[in-house]
Design an enzyme around this catalytic site. Sequence first.
Site, mmCIF file in Angstrom:
data_model
loop_
_atom_site.group_PDB
_atom_site.id
_atom_site.type_symbol
_atom_site.label_atom_id
_atom_site.label_comp_id
_atom_site.label_asym_id
_atom_site.label_seq_id
_atom_site.Cartn_x
_atom_site.Cartn_y
_atom_site.Cartn_z
ATOM 1 N N SER A 345 12.539 40.947 22.922
ATOM 2 C CA SER A 345 13.794 41.637 22.697
ATOM 3 C C SER A 345 14.613 41.775 23.984
ATOM 4 O O SER A 345 15.030 40.797 24.568
ATOM 5 C CB SER A 345 13.476 42.996 22.065
ATOM 6 O OG SER A 345 14.598 43.596 21.526
ATOM 7 N N ASP A 356 19.306 31.342 32.763
ATOM 8 C CA ASP A 356 20.488 30.533 32.476
ATOM 9 C C ASP A 356 21.489 30.542 33.623
ATOM 10 O O ASP A 356 22.287 29.610 33.772
ATOM 11 C CB ASP A 356 21.165 31.026 31.190
ATOM 12 C CG ASP A 356 20.512 30.452 29.938
ATOM 13 O OD1 ASP A 356 19.633 29.581 30.070
ATOM 14 O OD2 ASP A 356 20.889 30.863 28.820
ATOM 15 N N LYS A 370 12.042 37.340 19.991
ATOM 16 C CA LYS A 370 12.771 38.249 19.092
ATOM 17 C C LYS A 370 14.236 38.225 19.509
ATOM 18 O O LYS A 370 14.615 38.851 20.494
ATOM 19 C CB LYS A 370 12.229 39.667 19.173
ATOM 20 C CG LYS A 370 12.961 40.638 18.246
ATOM 21 C CD LYS A 370 12.403 42.047 18.361
ATOM 22 C CE LYS A 370 13.140 42.996 17.417
ATOM 23 N NZ LYS A 370 14.554 43.174 17.800
#
Length: 529
Positions: A345, A356, A370
Site C-alpha cells: 500500500s 521511478d 496492493k
Amino acid sequence: MSCLFLSLTQFCRRLDKLKYRSTIKGMVVSTKNGKKTWAGAVLIAVLVFFLIFLPNVSAFSQTAPNTSNKKTDDYSTERRLYIELLGSIFDYVQRSYVEEVDPALLYEGAMKGLMEAFGDPYTSYMDSAQVRSLSDTTVGNFGGVGLSISKAVESTPENPAYVEVASPIDGTPGHKAGIQAGDLIISIDGTSTADITMDDVLSILRGEIGTTVDLVIRRGKNLEFPVTLTRALIEVPTVKYEMIDDIGYLRIIEFTPQTPTRVQEAINFFKKSNFIGLIIDLRSNPGGLISSVVEVADKFIDSGPIVSTKSRLSYENTVFMASPKKTTMPKNIPIVVLVDQGSASASEILAGALKDNHLAYLVGDRTFGKGSVQEPIYLKTGDGFKLTIARYYTPSDTNIDKIGIPPDLEVLFPEFSEEEEQAYMDLIEAEAIKNRIEKNPNMTEAEISAFAKELAKIYPMEQRVLRRLIRLERDKTKESALYDLDYDLQLQAAIDVIKNKDFNQLIANAKTLKELQQEAEVKAAQTED
C-alpha cells in the site's frame, strides 16, 4: 415500508453524486458524514443479506429483470426492484422464522455478505474493534496506557492466556509505572485477561484521556501487585532511526499523520551526524495514509508526480505533485530502500515514487502488490466498512496491484530445510535458550557466539539464525535493538550497495516500473507465440 425505501433511494443518489468531500488518507479515505449515511447503509446491508434466500422463497418469486443487455436507463428501476424484494423478504423472515431473529446478527451477516460480493479483499465490513484499530491509525493517537502487548489465542487451565507485555512505550503511563517487558497482566478492572479476547483487552485499556484503569501485574513466577494507570494520549509508533557507522538507518513502521514529522526529525538527525548514505526500511510496513506518504515522498522528490489516483468517478481522480519548497533531503546522498512481501500500500507508493524518479535503489524481495485506495465509512452503531474507490499509479503511470514492485537487487533469506525445521522445533521444545538466558541474562556477543556454536552441534541450524534466537530471548525483557546486522542479510546488502563506488551508475541503469512492466508484457507475448 415505503418511507424506508424512499430514504434508501435518496441515500444511494447521494452516494452517486458525492463531491470529493473527504481527505484522502492513504489507502484509506476518511469520510466524516457517518450520521448522514448510517440509515441507508444499514438498510442496504440488511436487505442484501437476504439475496441468499431468493432461490428458496417462492412467496416472492417475481421475475427479476434480464440483466444480460441492461441499458443504463434501467439501472434505477432494477435497483428499486431488488430493494423492494429484499425488504419484503426481510419482513417475512422477521415475522415467520421459528425463533425470534436478532436484527443485529442479521445486520452483521448482511454487511459481511454485501462487502464480500465484490470479490475485493480490501472491501470489507468492520466491527467496532476493527473500526477502533483503523481509527487509531488514521488519527495517529488514542487514549491509552502505552503498552505493547500480545496474547495467546488458546487459553487452558494449565496455561491461561494472560496478556504479556512486549514493551512499554517510553514516557507513557505504563512506562512511568515501572511495568516491564515480560510482565503478565493478570486482570484489568477485575476481569481476568485469560478469559477475554485481545479486542476485549484493547477496549478496556483504551479510553478517555484522564480516566483510570486498574491492572494486576505478575512478574516472574510468584510476584503479583496492583497498578492503577491514568490514561494519556498515546502516539502510534511510526518511525525509528539510528546511525549505522556513517549511514543513516530509517525504519518507517506505518504511515500515520505523525509520520512526516518523525521522518523530518530523522533527516535532521542524519544531517547533524554527517551521514554519507541513507537506508529506508519499509519491510513489513502495511501502509497507512496516502496524505502521509505523499508528505514523506515530497521530502525527497522536488518535482513531478508522486502518485496519482484513478477511479470511474471523476472527482476521485487526483495527481499529487512534488514541490521543491518541501524537499529537505540533501541531494547526491545515496538512498537504498529495503522492501519485502510485507511492504504494501502506502509503503509501495514511497518505494515506487523513489524508484521511478531514479532517487533510490531497491533491495530485498518483491513487495505485496496492493495498488488500490479504500474509503472507510464509520456508522452510528460504532461499526463501519471499507470500500475500494480508486487505484493508484506510480510516477511512471504504473499500477502495481496484484503484481508488486520487484527490487533492483533481490536478496532472500534462506528457507529452512526439513532437517532445520525439525531442529528448530526440538530447540524450542527443549527451551535450551530460555534456560541458559535465565542463568546469564546479560550474555555478551562473545558468549552468544560461543553458545550458538554449542547449540549447532546438537541442533543442526545456521549459526547466524541461532545467534538471532539467543539475542531475541536475551532482549525479551529489554528494549529490542532497532536492527540485527549480524542476522539481517538484506540490511548487509543495502550497506554494500551504498558503499559501492558505482552507486550513481546503478541508479541510472535501474528501470522504471513502466519499463519493467512493458518488458514483462513483451516476454509474456513471446512465450505465447
